[in-house]
Design an enzyme around this catalytic site. Structure first.
Site, PDB file in Angstrom:
ATOM      1  N   LYS A   1       0.861  -1.183   0.000  1.00 13.69           N
ATOM      2  CA  LYS A   1       0.000   0.000   0.000  1.00 13.69           C
ATOM      3  C   LYS A   1       0.893   1.227   0.000  1.00 13.69           C
ATOM      4  O   LYS A   1       2.019   1.177   0.487  1.00 13.69           O
ATOM      5  CB  LYS A   1      -0.855   0.024   1.278  1.00 13.69           C
ATOM      6  CG  LYS A   1      -2.088   0.873   1.162  1.00 13.69           C
ATOM      7  CD  LYS A   1      -3.199   0.111   0.472  1.00 13.69           C
ATOM      8  CE  LYS A   1      -4.547   0.698   0.714  1.00 13.69           C
ATOM      9  NZ  LYS A   1      -5.593  -0.311   0.557  1.00 13.69           N
TER      10      LYS A   1
HETATM   11  N1  GLU Z   1      -7.554  -0.306  -2.704  1.00 20.36           N
HETATM   12  C1  GLU Z   1      -8.318  -1.507  -2.833  1.00 20.36           C
HETATM   13  C2  GLU Z   1      -8.236  -2.318  -1.548  1.00 20.36           C
HETATM   14  O1  GLU Z   1      -7.964  -1.793  -0.498  1.00 20.36           O
HETATM   15  C3  GLU Z   1      -7.955  -2.293  -4.074  1.00 20.36           C
HETATM   16  C4  GLU Z   1      -6.540  -2.749  -4.169  1.00 20.36           C
HETATM   17  C5  GLU Z   1      -6.178  -3.378  -5.515  1.00 20.36           C
HETATM   18  O2  GLU Z   1      -7.036  -3.550  -6.367  1.00 20.36           O
HETATM   19  O3  GLU Z   1      -4.991  -3.673  -5.647  1.00 20.36           O
HETATM   20  O4  GLU Z   1      -8.522  -3.479  -1.532  1.00 20.36           O
END
Ligand code: GLU
Length: 508
Positions: free
Chosen positions: A175
């Site tokens: 992230k």
């Molecule tokens: N931001 C989204 C999550 O927290 C999607 C992450 C992604 O598709 O890689 O799951």
């Protein structure tokens, strides 16, 4: 003594990891795997600098008297309003209009007095935390928000590791993002900031290394900019499309990706009711957050016959016991350029209530789909719902979890409830690798099967009900006694990750 030291050091990360420690103890997780997972592989912190545009800044009250006689200037185009009350000046907007400026102050027709702020350079703090890649390339969103920190990104990255394992897709967890309020910058400025961010990330990411995606404050357009920067100058650009997911469908994005998180959540809620021989139709719910996850979950759940009775977001709360139509609400929030904050506040077909009253609204289920830590023990104590389906990442604090359990309020935990987004990200990545384009029906069929299967395995673990049928085998995951659903989800994640270490071993 030691207990005390640990207590005072409780952070977002240690709090998020409590459930990990608990599940790891429960299954007797291999100690080396535990050490691998307790901290991220890499924590990257860096800075991006950009040159901003000129702005018009509202003149403070005490200075306004001096300009009482300043005539109005009419600027018909080239001004972009920002959520902080300022205006971006595009191109030569002011030069082209007939404006009166005195000491850098201007009176905008119908708007009041503003000071011209010359273009400034700014520095932003940026992050990418790569938590674990035992199961595949690092995977996770990019968050643009004013309240982010290394500690927060560490917990969100770890959560992605658990989520990709639960979704059973061959990715790890990551992230990142930037400490910024994107509503205070123009689109063009956000593009420059994003290009700079990806420039710094270039060596860290890749279709087989780390794959960013949208999260709070970012969207398919931002992913397009990231892709452009990553693949700039490359001859075989098409082979690089899988470096980001959540792209626009016209440049390799997947059908159904925008709705996927809300869709997955709706499938989980549908299955929760099916397990009780009930349907979603006729159930009432309250919703926190009206961004991508909240608005799409609302539209899908209401199309299944559920009734939305209250919505809360950062700027307000609305309530209507007759039901709030999410299609009309979405038009109010996103279809109206005057709604600069993109907020539900002021929606005319509902009444305004307090945030406290929102959490105490009587309904069948609640969907927190905003930020983390919103449901604390006190709110949990007052909830009047039977089920909480977590659309956001980490919306319920560990203390609140205990209250929910004591009050027998059921839970569909975030790492399964909102896993639809990353699952369809995987489908997008697959389509990019194979140069395919699937229909929305194909995507949703696959998503539905995948998410319901994994949710049923979690339920079997929770109920200690080992089963083996044509769709799945939950026998190797059950732990010999009943556990709460959040623990059950974590057990599934850890067992799937542990298998990689057990069967592949550790790289020395
Ligand atoms: N931001 C989204 C999550 O927290 C999607 C992450 C992604 O598709 O890689 O799951």
């Amino acid at each position: 003594m030691r207990m005390l030291a640990e207590k005072t050091k409780r952070t977002i990360y240690t709090e998020a990891m409590e459930i990990f420690e608990h599940a790891a103890d429960l299954i007797g997780l291999d100690p080396r795997v535990r050490l691998e997972l307790e901290e991220p592989d890499y924590e990257h912190i860096f800075y991006v600098t950009v040159k901003l545009r000129e702005r018009l800044v509202p003149l403070p009250k005490e200075e306004q008297k001096r300009y009482a006689d300043l005539p109005e200037s009419v600027v018909t185009e080239g001004l972009e309003p920002l959520a902080d009350g300022r205006f971006i000046i595009r191109g030569k907007a002011l030069l082209r209009s007939n404006v009166t400026v005195r000491d850098g102050v201007i009176r905008l027709a119908g708007n009041g007095l503003y000071r011209l702020e010359p273009a400034q350079v700014r520095r932003f703090k940026a992050y990418r935390v790569q938590h674990n890649q035992a199961r595949g390339p690092y995977k996770g969103g990019v968050r643009y928000h004013k309240e982010v920190s290394l500690d927060l990104f560490k917990s969100l990255a770890a959560e992605m590791t658990w989520k990709t394992a639960i979704a059973d897709i061959p990715f790890g967890g990551a992230k990142g993002g930037i400490k910024i309020d994107p509503r205070h910058y123009s689109k063009e400025e956000l593009e420059r900031i994003t290009l700079r961010y990806m420039y710094r990330l270039k060596d860290l990411v890749g279709p087989h290394r780390d794959i960013p995606a949208p999260d709070v404050g970012t969207n398919p357009e931002v992913m397009g900019w990231m892709f452009r920067q990553y693949s700039d100058g490359e001859r075989e650009r098409h082979n690089l499309r899988g470096v980001v997911t959540g792209k626009d469908v016209r440049i390799g994005g997947s059908e159904g990706r925008v709705k996927a998180t809300g869709q997955g959540l709706a499938y989980c809620v549908e299955d929760w009711y099916a397990d009780r021989k009930q349907t979603v139709a006729g159930q009432t719910f309250i919703l926190q957050g009206y961004g991508n996850v909240g608005s799409n979950a609302a539209e899908i759940l209401c199309s299944m016959g559920a009734k939305l009775v209250a919505v809360n977001d950062a700027d307000g709360t609305i309530y209507n016991p007759q039901g709030i139509d999410p299609v009309r609400l979405t038009a109010y929030v996103y279809g109206n350029p005057k709604n600069i904050n993109k907020s539900i506040a002021g929606y005319p077909e509902a009444e305004a209530i307090s945030k406290k009253a929102f959490w105490e609204t009587q309904a069948d289920f609640a969907v927190p789909a905003a930020l983390g830590g919103e449901i604390n023990a006190d709110i949990a104590e007052h909830l009047k719902v039977k089920l909480v389906a977590e659309g956001a990442n980490g919306p319920t604090t560990p203390d609140a979890d205990e209250v929910l359990q004591a009050r027998k309020i059921e839970l569909i935990p975030d790492i399964i409830a909102n896993s639809g987004g990353v699952t369809v990200s995987y489908y997008e990545w697959l389509q990019n690798q194979r140069m395919e384009h699937w229909t929305e029906v194909e995507v949703n069929d696959r998503l539905q099967r995948a998410i319901k299967t994994n949710w049923r395995i979690i339920r079997d673990i929770a109920k200690n009900q080992p089963r083996h049928n044509a769709d799945y085998d939950s026998r190797r995951y059950c732990v010999g006694r009943e556990v709460d659903t959040r623990t059950a989800a974590m057990v599934l994640a850890l067992k799937r990750i542990e298998a990689h270490y057990q069967l592949e071993g550790f790289s020395q």
